[in-house]
Scaffold this motif. Structure first.
Motif, PDB file in Angstrom:
ATOM      1  N   GLY A  10       4.675  12.790   3.390  1.00 24.94           N
ATOM      2  CA  GLY A  10       4.478  12.168   2.083  1.00 24.94           C
ATOM      3  C   GLY A  10       4.838  13.150   0.988  1.00 24.94           C
ATOM      4  N   ALA A  11       6.138  13.466   0.885  1.00 30.83           N
ATOM      5  CA  ALA A  11       6.557  14.576   0.026  1.00 30.83           C
ATOM      6  C   ALA A  11       7.624  14.165  -0.987  1.00 30.83           C
ATOM      7  CB  ALA A  11       7.063  15.733   0.893  1.00 30.83           C
ATOM      8  N   ARG A  13       7.200  13.217  -4.060  1.00 32.55           N
ATOM      9  CA  ARG A  13       6.851  13.594  -5.444  1.00 32.55           C
ATOM     10  C   ARG A  13       5.447  14.171  -5.424  1.00 32.55           C
ATOM     11  NH1 ARG A  13       4.117   8.553  -7.343  1.00 32.55           N
ATOM     12  NH2 ARG A  13       4.315   7.111  -5.595  1.00 32.55           N
ATOM     13  N   GLY A  14       4.962  14.558  -6.611  1.00 31.41           N
ATOM     14  CA  GLY A  14       3.569  14.976  -6.744  1.00 31.41           C
ATOM     15  C   GLY A  14       3.203  16.179  -5.872  1.00 31.41           C
ATOM     16  N   LEU A  53       9.950   8.296   6.595  1.00 28.81           N
ATOM     17  CA  LEU A  53       8.700   7.880   7.237  1.00 28.81           C
ATOM     18  C   LEU A  53       7.837   7.100   6.254  1.00 28.81           C
ATOM     19  CD1 LEU A  53       6.495   8.001   9.438  1.00 28.81           C
ATOM     20  CD2 LEU A  53       5.916  10.270   8.645  1.00 28.81           C
ATOM     21  N   ASP A  54       7.500   5.868   6.626  1.00 34.86           N
ATOM     22  CA  ASP A  54       6.518   5.081   5.891  1.00 34.86           C
ATOM     23  C   ASP A  54       5.256   5.093   6.736  1.00 34.86           C
ATOM     24  OD1 ASP A  54       4.863   3.159   4.814  1.00 34.86           O
ATOM     25  OD2 ASP A  54       6.451   1.695   4.493  1.00 34.86           O
ATOM     26  N   ALA A  56       2.568   3.630   6.470  1.00 32.71           N
ATOM     27  CA  ALA A  56       1.880   2.341   6.610  1.00 32.71           C
ATOM     28  C   ALA A  56       2.565   1.434   7.626  1.00 32.71           C
ATOM     29  CB  ALA A  56       1.801   1.652   5.252  1.00 32.71           C
ATOM     30  N   ALA A  80       0.370  11.811   2.180  1.00 32.45           N
ATOM     31  CA  ALA A  80       0.666  10.470   1.666  1.00 32.45           C
ATOM     32  C   ALA A  80      -0.627   9.723   1.347  1.00 32.45           C
ATOM     33  CB  ALA A  80       1.478   9.690   2.689  1.00 32.45           C
ATOM     34  N   VAL A  82      -2.358   6.380  -1.472  1.00 34.92           N
ATOM     35  CA  VAL A  82      -2.280   5.479  -2.629  1.00 34.92           C
ATOM     36  C   VAL A  82      -3.691   5.263  -3.171  1.00 34.92           C
ATOM     37  CG1 VAL A  82      -0.151   4.261  -2.016  1.00 34.92           C
ATOM     38  CG2 VAL A  82      -2.340   3.466  -1.098  1.00 34.92           C
ATOM     39  N   TYR A 147     -10.515   2.965  -2.994  1.00 36.35           N
ATOM     40  CA  TYR A 147      -9.971   4.316  -2.768  1.00 36.35           C
ATOM     41  C   TYR A 147     -11.060   5.225  -2.208  1.00 36.35           C
ATOM     42  CZ  TYR A 147      -7.754   8.819  -4.015  1.00 36.35           C
ATOM     43  OH  TYR A 147      -7.212  10.095  -4.006  1.00 36.35           O
ATOM     44  N   GLY A 177      -8.371  18.754  -6.368  1.00 38.84           N
ATOM     45  CA  GLY A 177      -8.677  18.814  -7.799  1.00 38.84           C
ATOM     46  C   GLY A 177      -8.199  17.536  -8.451  1.00 38.84           C
ATOM     47  N   TRP A 178      -8.412  17.440  -9.768  1.00 33.16           N
ATOM     48  CA  TRP A 178      -7.853  16.314 -10.522  1.00 33.16           C
ATOM     49  C   TRP A 178      -6.513  16.808 -11.046  1.00 33.16           C
ATOM     50  CZ3 TRP A 178      -9.587  14.292 -15.962  1.00 33.16           C
ATOM     51  CH2 TRP A 178      -8.906  13.092 -16.235  1.00 33.16           C
ATOM     52  N   ASP A 182       1.631  11.520 -10.764  1.00 32.93           N
ATOM     53  CA  ASP A 182       1.625  10.089 -11.101  1.00 32.93           C
ATOM     54  C   ASP A 182       0.239   9.502 -10.847  1.00 32.93           C
ATOM     55  OD1 ASP A 182       4.296  10.280 -11.729  1.00 32.93           O
ATOM     56  OD2 ASP A 182       4.986   9.562  -9.766  1.00 32.93           O
TER      57      ASP A 182
HETATM   58  N1  LIG Z   1      -3.665  13.612  -8.152  1.00 26.58           N
HETATM   59  C1  LIG Z   1      -4.966  13.716  -7.988  1.00 26.58           C
HETATM   60  O1  LIG Z   1      -5.711  13.978  -8.966  1.00 26.58           O
HETATM   61  C2  LIG Z   1      -5.576  13.561  -6.626  1.00 26.58           C
HETATM   62  C3  LIG Z   1      -6.969  13.769  -6.516  1.00 26.58           C
HETATM   63  C4  LIG Z   1      -7.563  13.655  -5.262  1.00 26.58           C
HETATM   64  C5  LIG Z   1      -6.792  13.368  -4.152  1.00 26.58           C
HETATM   65  N2  LIG Z   1      -5.446  13.163  -4.279  1.00 26.58           N
HETATM   66  C6  LIG Z   1      -4.692  12.838  -3.060  1.00 26.58           C
HETATM   67  O2  LIG Z   1      -3.597  13.727  -2.928  1.00 26.58           O
HETATM   68  C7  LIG Z   1      -2.511  13.062  -2.272  1.00 26.58           C
HETATM   69  C8  LIG Z   1      -1.253  13.192  -3.122  1.00 26.58           C
HETATM   70  O3  LIG Z   1      -1.527  12.645  -4.401  1.00 26.58           O
HETATM   71  P1  LIG Z   1      -0.537  12.747  -5.644  1.00 26.58           P
HETATM   72  O4  LIG Z   1      -1.394  12.962  -6.814  1.00 26.58           O
HETATM   73  O5  LIG Z   1       0.595  13.631  -5.358  1.00 26.58           O
HETATM   74  O6  LIG Z   1      -0.061  11.206  -5.684  1.00 26.58           O
HETATM   75  P2  LIG Z   1       1.335  10.545  -6.110  1.00 26.58           P
HETATM   76  O7  LIG Z   1       1.979  11.365  -7.158  1.00 26.58           O
HETATM   77  O8  LIG Z   1       1.008   9.123  -6.377  1.00 26.58           O
HETATM   78  O9  LIG Z   1       2.198  10.669  -4.752  1.00 26.58           O
HETATM   79  C9  LIG Z   1       1.783   9.994  -3.603  1.00 26.58           C
HETATM   80  C10 LIG Z   1       2.686  10.367  -2.466  1.00 26.58           C
HETATM   81  O10 LIG Z   1       2.291   9.602  -1.302  1.00 26.58           O
HETATM   82  C11 LIG Z   1       3.445   8.923  -0.830  1.00 26.58           C
HETATM   83  N3  LIG Z   1       3.133   7.673  -0.149  1.00 26.58           N
HETATM   84  C12 LIG Z   1       2.392   6.636  -0.605  1.00 26.58           C
HETATM   85  N4  LIG Z   1       2.397   5.638   0.292  1.00 26.58           N
HETATM   86  C13 LIG Z   1       3.161   6.061   1.336  1.00 26.58           C
HETATM   87  C14 LIG Z   1       3.562   5.486   2.560  1.00 26.58           C
HETATM   88  N5  LIG Z   1       3.180   4.251   2.918  1.00 26.58           N
HETATM   89  N6  LIG Z   1       4.353   6.199   3.385  1.00 26.58           N
HETATM   90  C15 LIG Z   1       4.745   7.446   3.041  1.00 26.58           C
HETATM   91  N7  LIG Z   1       4.428   8.049   1.892  1.00 26.58           N
HETATM   92  C16 LIG Z   1       3.639   7.356   1.044  1.00 26.58           C
HETATM   93  C17 LIG Z   1       4.280   8.666  -2.074  1.00 26.58           C
HETATM   94  O11 LIG Z   1       5.590   8.297  -1.701  1.00 26.58           O
HETATM   95  P3  LIG Z   1       6.483   7.239  -2.579  1.00 26.58           P
HETATM   96  O12 LIG Z   1       7.161   8.048  -3.640  1.00 26.58           O
HETATM   97  O13 LIG Z   1       7.409   6.651  -1.590  1.00 26.58           O
HETATM   98  O14 LIG Z   1       5.536   6.226  -3.168  1.00 26.58           O
HETATM   99  C18 LIG Z   1       4.149  10.026  -2.745  1.00 26.58           C
HETATM  100  O15 LIG Z   1       4.981  10.980  -2.142  1.00 26.58           O
HETATM  101  C19 LIG Z   1      -2.941  11.606  -2.077  1.00 26.58           C
HETATM  102  O16 LIG Z   1      -3.416  11.437  -0.756  1.00 26.58           O
HETATM  103  C20 LIG Z   1      -4.071  11.454  -3.087  1.00 26.58           C
HETATM  104  O17 LIG Z   1      -4.993  10.451  -2.705  1.00 26.58           O
HETATM  105  C21 LIG Z   1      -4.822  13.261  -5.486  1.00 26.58           C
END
Ligand SMILES: NC(=O)c1ccc[n+]([C@@H]2O[C@H](COP(=O)([O-])OP(=O)(O)OC[C@H]3O[C@@H](n4cnc5c(N)ncnc54)[C@H](OP(=O)(O)O)[C@@H]3O)[C@@H](O)[C@H]2O)c1
Length: 224
Positions: A10-11, A13-14, A53-54, A56, A80, A82, A147, A177-178, A182
């Motif tokens: 799940g790489a 972005r972000g 890789l998806d 889901a 990865a 959502v 979530y 962290g927060w 996206d």
């Molecule tokens: N940001 C925060 O503050 C925060 C806080 C606590 C926990 N987290 C956790 O940290 C992780 C990364 O978060 P983030 O902030 O980087 O979120 P993000 O910017 O929304 O990125 C999410 C990543 O997950 C991928 N993804 C979603 N559904 C997928 C699927 N079915 N198959 C493969 N990849 C999938 C996305 O790919 P696509 O581009 O294809 O959608 C993207 O690469 C998540 O598990 C999130 O719950 C984040």
């Protein structure tokens, strides 16, 4: 420990893409996954091996097995995830919303963990990206309860993986962290570079006694 081979799931972005960037900068061989062409291109642009890789999709997750067959990863991060509906209070999700969040955040990990267990170097570090929002011990507000439920379930899944892999790998659930991504939004307090550099440092410093812990990005233990 010396970290040479890394797998990030799940790489596109972000946080996931930042893990790829930083581990590549540190000279590691990185394999990383995305589900669409744009994400695969971003991974390749960082000099990493990109796999489609998806998480889901059952077929998608199964397709990870052969490209990584015979590998021995020092670090594996299942990132990865959502968020799903931004609910307040007790708003019942639709069936589709429930399935999308649970299939990505929980079933995805349950599909992938048995596969990645086969490709770990001795003493490898295996992390799932959970969230403090999944903690029941620390919970004081209710927003985003789907979530929260998914991350609580992911924590349970990680705990079982840690028991199965005890002595072979050190497994942790991370709260990153927060983070300004996206998902986290612009108001988040932590730049993605800092969250990921903290988690990399924490991963490198893990001891066998840390296996099965829920930890903050900086390594501080969190209540389940
Ligand atoms: N940001 C925060 O503050 C925060 C806080 C606590 C926990 N987290 C956790 O940290 C992780 C990364 O978060 P983030 O902030 O980087 O979120 P993000 O910017 O929304 O990125 C999410 C990543 O997950 C991928 N993804 C979603 N559904 C997928 C699927 N079915 N198959 C493969 N990849 C999938 C996305 O790919 P696509 O581009 O294809 O959608 C993207 O690469 C998540 O598990 C999130 O719950 C984040």
């Amino acid at each position: 420990m010396s970290i040479q081979k890394v797998l990030i799931v799940g790489a596109s972005r972000g946080i996931g893409l930042e893990f790829v960037r930083q581990y590549r900068e540190a000279g590691c061989a990185v394999t990383a996954t995305a589900r669409a062409d744009e994400g695969l291109a971003r991974i390749r642009a960082l000099g990493a091996t990109a796999l489609r890789l998806d998480v889901a999709s059952a077929a998608g997750a199964a397709a990870l097995a052969w490209p990584v067959d015979g590998e021995a990863f020092d670090v594996v991060v299942l990132n990865a995830g959502v968020y799903g509906p931004r609910s307040t209070g007790l708003q019942t999700p639709t069936q589709d919303e429930f399935d999308a969040v649970m299939h990505t955040n929980v079933l995805g990990a349950m599909r992938l963990l048995p596969q990645v267990a086969e490709v770990l170097a001795p003493g490898a570090r295996l992390a799932v990206l959970s969230s403090r929002m999944g903690s029941m011990g620390l919970r004081e507000v209710t927003g985003g309860w789907l979530y929260r439920a998914s991350k609580a379930a992911l924590n349970s899944v990680l705990k079982d993986a840690s028991l199965e892999l005890k002595g072979k790998a050190i497994c942790v659930a991370f709260h990153p962290g927060w983070v300004q991504t996206d998902m986290g939004g612009a108001a988040a307090d932590l730049p993605v570079s800092k969250s990921v550099s903290d988690m990399r440092r924490t991963l490198a410093a893990l001891k066998p006694a840390d296996n099965g812990r829920f930890v903050n990005h900086d390594g501080q233990p969190l209540a389940w």
